[in-house]
Design a protein around this motif. Structure first.
Motif, short mmCIF file in Angstrom:
data_model
loop_
_atom_site.label_atom_id
_atom_site.label_comp_id
_atom_site.label_asym_id
_atom_site.label_seq_id
_atom_site.Cartn_x
_atom_site.Cartn_y
_atom_site.Cartn_z
N PRO A 280 0.79 -1.27 0.14
CA PRO A 280 -0.07 0.02 -0.07
C PRO A 280 0.74 1.23 0.07
O PRO A 280 0.52 2.27 -0.52
CB PRO A 280 -0.79 -0.18 1.25
N GLY A 281 1.86 1.30 0.76
CA GLY A 281 2.93 2.45 0.64
C GLY A 281 2.21 3.39 1.75
O GLY A 281 1.13 3.40 1.98
N PRO A 282 3.24 4.64 1.83
CA PRO A 282 2.64 5.59 2.72
C PRO A 282 1.69 6.63 2.14
O PRO A 282 1.83 6.63 0.73
CB PRO A 282 3.92 6.42 3.05
N ARG A 283 0.85 6.95 2.89
CA ARG A 283 -0.20 7.87 2.17
C ARG A 283 0.54 9.18 1.76
O ARG A 283 0.11 10.13 0.97
CB ARG A 283 -1.49 8.14 3.29
N ALA A 284 1.49 9.75 2.66
CA ALA A 284 2.10 10.79 2.37
C ALA A 284 3.60 10.80 2.83
O ALA A 284 3.84 10.11 3.88
CB ALA A 284 1.43 12.21 2.95
N VAL A 285 4.54 11.58 2.38
CA VAL A 285 5.83 11.60 2.82
C VAL A 285 6.16 13.10 3.10
O VAL A 285 5.81 14.13 2.40
CB VAL A 285 6.99 11.14 1.98
N LEU A 286 6.43 13.07 4.60
CA LEU A 286 7.12 14.42 4.98
C LEU A 286 8.49 14.66 5.22
O LEU A 286 9.08 13.79 5.87
CB LEU A 286 6.17 14.85 6.22
N LEU A 287 9.18 15.65 4.70
CA LEU A 287 10.49 15.74 4.83
C LEU A 287 11.07 17.04 5.42
O LEU A 287 10.56 18.03 5.17
CB LEU A 287 11.08 15.68 3.32
N ASP A 288 12.22 16.59 6.14
CA ASP A 288 12.85 17.92 6.65
C ASP A 288 13.87 18.32 5.81
O ASP A 288 13.91 17.81 4.57
CB ASP A 288 13.73 17.51 7.98
N LEU B 126 9.04 9.86 -5.94
CA LEU B 126 7.88 10.25 -5.28
C LEU B 126 6.77 11.05 -6.20
O LEU B 126 5.70 10.87 -6.06
CB LEU B 126 8.20 11.28 -3.79
N SER B 127 7.40 11.91 -6.57
CA SER B 127 6.23 12.69 -7.72
C SER B 127 6.06 11.77 -8.76
O SER B 127 4.76 11.76 -9.12
CB SER B 127 7.29 14.15 -8.47
N ALA B 128 6.72 11.04 -9.62
CA ALA B 128 6.45 10.12 -10.53
C ALA B 128 5.33 9.17 -10.05
O ALA B 128 4.30 8.70 -10.96
CB ALA B 128 7.42 9.25 -11.19
N HIS B 129 5.38 8.88 -8.73
CA HIS B 129 4.19 7.97 -8.08
C HIS B 129 3.11 8.66 -7.50
O HIS B 129 2.44 8.03 -7.12
CB HIS B 129 4.90 7.05 -7.16
N GLY B 130 3.20 9.97 -7.57
CA GLY B 130 1.93 10.99 -7.23
C GLY B 130 1.80 10.79 -5.61
O GLY B 130 0.81 10.87 -5.13
N VAL B 131 2.97 10.49 -4.98
CA VAL B 131 2.99 10.40 -3.52
C VAL B 131 2.72 11.72 -2.92
O VAL B 131 3.77 12.53 -3.06
CB VAL B 131 4.12 9.77 -2.93
N HIS C 270 8.38 19.75 -6.44
CA HIS C 270 8.39 18.63 -5.89
C HIS C 270 7.49 18.39 -4.61
O HIS C 270 7.25 17.37 -4.01
CB HIS C 270 9.95 18.14 -5.29
N PHE C 271 6.97 19.41 -4.00
CA PHE C 271 6.22 19.66 -2.78
C PHE C 271 4.92 20.19 -3.09
O PHE C 271 4.50 20.99 -3.67
CB PHE C 271 7.07 20.35 -1.75
N HIS C 272 3.93 19.60 -2.09
CA HIS C 272 2.67 20.04 -2.29
C HIS C 272 2.49 21.48 -1.77
O HIS C 272 1.78 22.16 -1.91
CB HIS C 272 1.55 19.03 -1.69
N PHE C 273 3.34 21.49 -0.55
CA PHE C 273 3.37 22.77 0.27
C PHE C 273 4.74 22.66 0.92
O PHE C 273 5.29 21.73 1.15
CB PHE C 273 2.04 22.98 0.92
N THR C 274 5.26 23.87 1.57
CA THR C 274 6.12 23.95 2.40
C THR C 274 5.82 24.43 3.82
O THR C 274 4.98 25.49 3.61
CB THR C 274 7.51 24.50 2.09
#
Length: 233
Positions: free
Chosen positions: A16-24, A113-118, A142-146
């Protein structure tokens, strides 16, 4: 193990993978910890204080108030926290114009991550102006928001930054994977209830429940992130 799987091939991975990835940001995606230290050292040098490298591991990855507060205490400077914060941020922005290298594997991971729509978000303790300066090389697309440290009431290690990011993406924090490089960031993410992948920078981080530790972003891939659902409990 370093991932060498091309982006296109990872679409066949199961799970299933993560629903979202949050990065420092600092020390995780961009190798800025040395630049922050240089900015702090230069500002304190201007005030007549030479910073010993022993303090570098203490201030790395922490919020500005804590880091500068520690340096004020050990140097005995008469400058105020507000004055030093402005001076260090200004010096950092001057230094960052020269460019900051991305951490190994950062661009490939973000592209994958972008290619997979995560859905992804950048969650940093740095100020908005600093983040915007670094996004010029990192890629805002690369980010939905910062989310910056001056856009929350309480920054890391408080859970508010990651709780806020998960809520803005519309997911439960437990459905999100956080990628961090310091104890401060890891503490914030874990207090929020997120699954954590730690990529230690200067200070070692030990594995723990719902936390796995890797040596580099090059170890991360979509198959790896999908495996976290079964490997981290």
């Amino acid at each position: 193990m370093t991932s060498t799987i091309p982006v296109a091939d990872t679409r066949t991975a199961q799970g299933p993978g993560p629903r979202a990835v949050l990065l420092d940001l600092d020390g995780t995606l961009v190798d800025t910890e040395g630049i922050w230290w240089a900015a702090e050292a230069e500002v304190f040098a201007d005030l007549g204080h030479a910073l010993d490298d022993v303090h570098r591991s203490v201030v790395v990855g922490g919020p500005m108030a804590r880091s500068v507060g520690h340096l004020m205490e050990v140097t005995g400077t008469t400058a105020t926290l507000a004055e030093l914060t402005v001076a260090i941020n200004s010096r950092f922005e001057q230094l960052i114009v020269r460019g900051a290298p991305l951490m190994p594997g950062a661009r490939r991971l973000l592209t994958e991550l972008s290619a997979h729509g995560v859905p992804t978000a950048l969650v940093s303790a740095s100020h908005r102006t600093t983040i915007d300066a670094m996004l010029r090389s990192l890629g805002r697309e690369h980010f939905h928001f910062t989310l910056s440290g001056d856009e929350v009431t309480r920054t890391k290690p408080h859970p508010e930054p990651y709780l806020t990011a998960a809520a803005r993406l519309g997911f439960d924090p437990a459905e999100c994977v956080v990628i961090e490089d310091t104890h401060t960031g890891v503490a914030s993410a874990e207090a929020a209830g997120c699954v954590v992948v730690a990529v230690p920078s200067l200070v070692p981080i030990e594995p723990a429940p719902r936390r796995t530790v890797v040596t580099s972003l090059e170890d991360l891939s979509i198959p790896f992130l999908r495996s976290l659902n079964t490997r981290i409990h």
